[in-house]
Design a protein around this motif. Structure first.
Motif, PDB file in Angstrom:
ATOM      1  N   GLY A   1       0.812  -1.218   0.000  1.00  0.00           N
ATOM      2  CA  GLY A   1       0.000   0.000   0.000  1.00  0.00           C
ATOM      3  C   GLY A   1       0.845   1.267   0.000  1.00  0.00           C
ATOM      4  N   ALA A   2       0.287   2.314  -0.590  1.00  0.00           N
ATOM      5  CA  ALA A   2       1.011   3.580  -0.762  1.00  0.00           C
ATOM      6  C   ALA A   2       1.360   4.229   0.580  1.00  0.00           C
ATOM      7  CB  ALA A   2       0.160   4.532  -1.608  1.00  0.00           C
ATOM      8  N   GLU A   3       0.491   4.048   1.563  1.00  0.00           N
ATOM      9  CA  GLU A   3       0.726   4.709   2.852  1.00  0.00           C
ATOM     10  C   GLU A   3       2.001   4.195   3.523  1.00  0.00           C
ATOM     11  OE1 GLU A   3      -0.885   7.177   4.144  1.00  0.00           O
ATOM     12  OE2 GLU A   3      -2.504   7.260   2.667  1.00  0.00           O
ATOM     13  N   LEU A   4       2.191   2.874   3.497  1.00  0.00           N
ATOM     14  CA  LEU A   4       3.401   2.317   4.124  1.00  0.00           C
ATOM     15  C   LEU A   4       4.647   2.701   3.339  1.00  0.00           C
ATOM     16  CD1 LEU A   4       2.476  -1.305   5.290  1.00  0.00           C
ATOM     17  CD2 LEU A   4       3.181   0.597   6.741  1.00  0.00           C
ATOM     18  N   LEU A   5       4.487   2.834   2.037  1.00  0.00           N
ATOM     19  CA  LEU A   5       5.605   3.245   1.189  1.00  0.00           C
ATOM     20  C   LEU A   5       6.073   4.650   1.605  1.00  0.00           C
ATOM     21  CD1 LEU A   5       6.980   1.966  -1.330  1.00  0.00           C
ATOM     22  CD2 LEU A   5       5.465   3.351  -2.725  1.00  0.00           C
ATOM     23  N   ASP A   6       5.122   5.540   1.796  1.00  0.00           N
ATOM     24  CA  ASP A   6       5.447   6.909   2.245  1.00  0.00           C
ATOM     25  C   ASP A   6       6.115   6.891   3.613  1.00  0.00           C
ATOM     26  OD1 ASP A   6       4.417   8.063   0.054  1.00  0.00           O
ATOM     27  OD2 ASP A   6       2.497   8.661   0.955  1.00  0.00           O
TER      28      ASP A   6
ATOM     29  N   GLY B   1      16.192   1.368  -7.092  1.00  0.00           N
ATOM     30  CA  GLY B   1      17.400   1.870  -7.750  1.00  0.00           C
ATOM     31  C   GLY B   1      17.405   1.654  -9.253  1.00  0.00           C
ATOM     32  N   GLN B   2      16.569   0.777  -9.741  1.00  0.00           N
ATOM     33  CA  GLN B   2      16.593   0.404 -11.159  1.00  0.00           C
ATOM     34  C   GLN B   2      15.345   0.801 -11.916  1.00  0.00           C
ATOM     35  OE1 GLN B   2      19.407  -1.053 -12.415  1.00  0.00           O
ATOM     36  NE2 GLN B   2      20.193  -0.743 -10.344  1.00  0.00           N
ATOM     37  N   MET B   3      14.309   1.179 -11.197  1.00  0.00           N
ATOM     38  CA  MET B   3      13.059   1.501 -11.879  1.00  0.00           C
ATOM     39  C   MET B   3      12.255   2.454 -11.009  1.00  0.00           C
ATOM     40  SD  MET B   3      11.415  -2.205 -11.062  1.00  0.00           S
ATOM     41  CE  MET B   3       9.675  -2.143 -10.914  1.00  0.00           C
ATOM     42  N   ALA B   4      11.318   3.127 -11.630  1.00  0.00           N
ATOM     43  CA  ALA B   4      10.446   4.024 -10.866  1.00  0.00           C
ATOM     44  C   ALA B   4       9.401   3.162 -10.147  1.00  0.00           C
ATOM     45  CB  ALA B   4       9.766   4.993 -11.821  1.00  0.00           C
ATOM     46  N   VAL B   5       9.326   3.329  -8.835  1.00  0.00           N
ATOM     47  CA  VAL B   5       8.350   2.554  -8.062  1.00  0.00           C
ATOM     48  C   VAL B   5       7.015   3.288  -8.092  1.00  0.00           C
ATOM     49  CG1 VAL B   5       7.779   1.715  -5.739  1.00  0.00           C
ATOM     50  CG2 VAL B   5      10.119   1.520  -6.595  1.00  0.00           C
ATOM     51  N   ARG B   6       5.982   2.591  -8.491  1.00  0.00           N
ATOM     52  CA  ARG B   6       4.659   3.228  -8.564  1.00  0.00           C
ATOM     53  C   ARG B   6       3.853   2.866  -7.316  1.00  0.00           C
ATOM     54  NH1 ARG B   6       3.647   2.662 -15.093  1.00  0.00           N
ATOM     55  NH2 ARG B   6       5.480   3.958 -15.513  1.00  0.00           N
ATOM     56  N   PRO B   7       3.512   3.872  -6.513  1.00  0.00           N
ATOM     57  CA  PRO B   7       2.798   3.574  -5.269  1.00  0.00           C
ATOM     58  C   PRO B   7       1.531   2.781  -5.537  1.00  0.00           C
ATOM     59  CG  PRO B   7       3.406   5.896  -5.364  1.00  0.00           C
ATOM     60  CD  PRO B   7       3.722   5.307  -6.706  1.00  0.00           C
ATOM     61  N   GLY B   8       1.379   1.684  -4.825  1.00  0.00           N
ATOM     62  CA  GLY B   8       0.185   0.851  -4.981  1.00  0.00           C
ATOM     63  C   GLY B   8       0.381  -0.325  -5.934  1.00  0.00           C
ATOM     64  N   ALA B   9       1.362  -0.238  -6.834  1.00  0.00           N
ATOM     65  CA  ALA B   9       1.631  -1.365  -7.737  1.00  0.00           C
ATOM     66  C   ALA B   9       2.595  -2.322  -7.042  1.00  0.00           C
ATOM     67  CB  ALA B   9       2.250  -0.881  -9.033  1.00  0.00           C
TER      68      ALA B   9
ATOM     69  N   GLY C   1      -7.655  -4.481  -0.682  1.00  0.00           N
ATOM     70  CA  GLY C   1      -6.385  -3.820  -0.355  1.00  0.00           C
ATOM     71  C   GLY C   1      -6.444  -2.305  -0.349  1.00  0.00           C
ATOM     72  N   GLU C   2      -7.063  -1.721  -1.366  1.00  0.00           N
ATOM     73  CA  GLU C   2      -7.001  -0.253  -1.421  1.00  0.00           C
ATOM     74  C   GLU C   2      -7.910   0.389  -0.380  1.00  0.00           C
ATOM     75  OE1 GLU C   2      -7.826   1.460  -5.186  1.00  0.00           O
ATOM     76  OE2 GLU C   2      -9.790   0.531  -5.408  1.00  0.00           O
ATOM     77  N   VAL C   3      -9.002  -0.305  -0.035  1.00  0.00           N
ATOM     78  CA  VAL C   3      -9.871   0.224   1.026  1.00  0.00           C
ATOM     79  C   VAL C   3      -9.127   0.140   2.365  1.00  0.00           C
ATOM     80  CG1 VAL C   3     -12.158   0.090   2.087  1.00  0.00           C
ATOM     81  CG2 VAL C   3     -11.860  -0.628  -0.292  1.00  0.00           C
ATOM     82  N   GLU C   4      -8.417  -0.975   2.548  1.00  0.00           N
ATOM     83  CA  GLU C   4      -7.643  -1.140   3.786  1.00  0.00           C
ATOM     84  C   GLU C   4      -6.531  -0.099   3.866  1.00  0.00           C
ATOM     85  OE1 GLU C   4      -6.367  -5.214   3.560  1.00  0.00           O
ATOM     86  OE2 GLU C   4      -8.385  -5.970   3.975  1.00  0.00           O
ATOM     87  N   ASP C   5      -5.878   0.138   2.747  1.00  0.00           N
ATOM     88  CA  ASP C   5      -4.792   1.112   2.712  1.00  0.00           C
ATOM     89  C   ASP C   5      -5.316   2.495   3.103  1.00  0.00           C
ATOM     90  OD1 ASP C   5      -2.153   1.855   2.211  1.00  0.00           O
ATOM     91  OD2 ASP C   5      -2.632   2.498   0.170  1.00  0.00           O
TER      92      ASP C   5
END
Ligand code: ATP
Ligand code: MG
Length: 544
Positions: free
Chosen positions: A316-321, A349-357, A448-452
């Motif tokens: 989830g995006a929140e934990l990523l932040d 380091g090798q790719m753009a991380v997309r939040p939620g993917a 997942g996204e509702v939980e996030d």
């Protein structure tokens, strides 16, 4: 600047497996390092006397002795040996000894009660069992249900009718010649988490370790690098502990901290990582959510991590932040399952991380989203996540379940039982397990996204979202919430949480019902058992 997506494309395109015909996990993780760098640390443990390293030389000596001892008891190639130990030095020795013999390891959680142990020991037909004295006591109570089990070996104490581990080692011969196994020869049976029903024993070959290496390399930022040192709170009885951490780290000659807390405590985990100078960790989302409750963790405890991987559930995006704030690192999520693991992931380091993917296919694996007929779907369309065979991380079969093994495949594709979409650049977006996806008023909603979204609310410590029967909508969304201290359950909070989802996520994705609970039902691997909640939710609130 982040490397562009094309840079990762080249890594994927140029990747080739280099699969030897003969391969043995113990040779790769121990013997070769004992020969090349015998004094280098293999395992780190914390004792009263402080932090202590076990060298590759010692690890090999003790694994050799144990292999000789098991052989003397009559354990031979192909036999199954239960390993009922927490993350400790003896657990690593036991795994290596079993692989050396060409026997098959059955890792078991010490958290298991008698029924769970009886099921797995009987299903696997284990002939010998290495466990803590305490756990062997539990198994003795169910001895009549496990007639194949003939040899009991007690670690850390004595158990009636069991050989003492240290006594066996003292008497055993020193040197053991590791079996020359085929890469495709069975090595280990790992039971699935049992999130959706009875756990299944996934039989894996020695090559499974080679298959895991890219899936550890990328999510851990080009692992290994000099100075790396791994620890995970994830039990080594789970594929996440064993094949995402212990064995791949040893295969690279990187030391692993062998330590388990009786119960995961975020402050103790941080103190341990600081004291043992851990640089790489794998933490499932549940553990990260608990760490999140600690203020300024890295700074306060002096933890200096280089990489954090997470998987097993949606990050989830929140934990990523939070990870960026708390540790200055991108938590690289990865995805896989007991039957076929580490096939999708991120590598900041090798790719753009997309939040939620959950990332992109890891080099060496072909992952697609298929329609009901088994054809790959174009980007944006929801379908079944599948992995193309052959793949070195792919299991050989489910033990004793030929029907389930057959049902796992369609043509060349292994079906994961998960639903996802892809985007134009090949990132995979997890929607849910096939059974967990909620269909409400014609919408398909991943929990997942509702939980996030709910998890980002300050009142919420833990949350699980399920669909419960609803006459009008088919299903309606119900959230089970564990509150943070200082927040009161009640209508005011329920309205606030519903608004929070309506305004941040989508009007049709808010939970029509919220139940406040003291804890969520979790598997031994720390995953939410949504199936139990669905049953509970449906009982408590009949359809309509
Ligand atoms: P069982 O098969 O017995 O019901 P399980 O599927 O939970 O249990 P595991 O093999 O440990 O057992 O888990 C694999 C599953 O975990 C995947 O199929 C997927 O549903 C989920 N999973 C793993 N990684 C992720 C991730 N990054 N995001 C979302 N879900 C994930
Ligand atoms: Mg599964």
């Amino acid at each position: 600047m982040l490397p562009d997506v094309q840079g990762y494309d080249a890594l994927v395109r140029d990747f080739r497996w280099n699969m030897p015909a003969r391969y043995n996990i113990a040779e790769a993780c121990c013997d070769r390092w004992a020969a090349a760098t015998p004094d280098a640390p293999a395992l780190i443990r914390c004792r009263d006397a402080g932090v202590q390293a076990v060298s590759f030389r010692t690890l090999r000596q003790r694994a050799d002795k144990l292999a000789n001892a098991l052989q003397a008891l009559g354990v031979t190639r192909g036999d199954r040996v239960g390993i009922l130990l927490p993350q400790c030095v003896e657990a690593a020795e036991a795994h290596l000894a079993v692989y050396k013999l060409g026997a098959v390891a059955i890792p078991l959680f010490t958290l298991f009660g008698p029924d769970a142990l009886a099921y797995r020991l009987a299903d696997s037909g284990a002939k010998a069992l290495i466990g803590t004295a305490e756990e062997l006591g539990t198994v003795q109570a169910i001895a009549d249900q496990v007639p194949d089990l003939r040899h009991w070996i007690a670690v850390h104490g004595d158990a009636p009718g069991a050989h003492g581990y240290e006594a066996l080692l003292t008497r055993a011969r020193d040197r053991f010649e590791t079996a020359d196994t085929a890469a495709d020869e069975p090595a280990v049976v790992i039971y699935t988490s049992g999130t959706t029903g009875n756990p299944k024993g996934a039989l894996h070959a020695h090559r499974v370790l080679l298959g895991h290496l890219p899936g550890v390399e990328f999510p851990h930022e080009m692992f290994p690098k000099p100075g790396d040192r791994f620890w995970t709170p994830a039990d080594w009885a789970w594929i996440g502990g064993l094949l995402d951490v212990l064995l791949p780290a040893l295969a690279h000659g990187v030391p692993v901290v062998a330590h388990r807390f009786a119960k995961f405590d975020p402050e103790q985990a941080l103190a341990l990582m600081a004291a043992t100078e851990v640089r790489n960790t794998f933490m499932p989302p549940t553990a990260l959510k608990m760490l999140r409750q600690v203020d300024r963790p890295a700074e306060r405890f002096g933890v200096r991590l280089r990489s954090i991987g997470s998987g097993g559930e949606t990050l989830g995006a929140e934990l990523l932040d939070w990870g960026r704030d708390a540790f200055g690192l991108t938590i690289n999520e990865f995805y896989g399952q007991t039957e076929c693991n580490l096939v999708v992931g991120n590598c900041a380091g090798q790719m753009a991380v997309r939040p939620g993917a959950m990332g992109r296919p890891i080099p060496g694996h072909t992952v697609a989203v298929l329609d009901a007929d088994g054809h790959p779907l174009p980007p944006g369309q929801e379908g079944r996540v599948a992995i193309r065979a052959p793949d070195p991380v792919m299991f050989l079969e489910y033990l004793n379940k030929p029907e389930a093994t057959r049902a796992k495949f369609t043509g060349d594709w292994l079906l994961t039982g998960d639903t996802a979409t892809t985007d134009q650049d090949g990132y995979l977006w997890f929607v849910g397990r096939d059974d967990d996806v909620i269909t409400s008023a014609g919408y398909r909603i991943g929990p997942g996204e509702v939980e996030d979204c709910l998890g980002a609310h300050p009142a919420v410590a833990m949350v699980a979202v399920v669909g419960v029967p609803d006459e009008l909508r088919g299903q309606r969304i119900k959230a089970f919430i564990v509150l943070n201290p200082g927040h009161d359950a009640g209508d005011t909070l329920t309205c606030a949480l519903q608004d929070h989802v309506k305004t941040r996520l989508a009007a049709h994705e808010y939970p029509r019902e919220i139940a406040y609970v003291p804890a969520l039902p979790l598997t031994a691997t720390g995953k939410i058992k949504r199936k139990d909640l669905r049953e509970r939710g449906a009982d408590a609130c009949p359809a309509g």
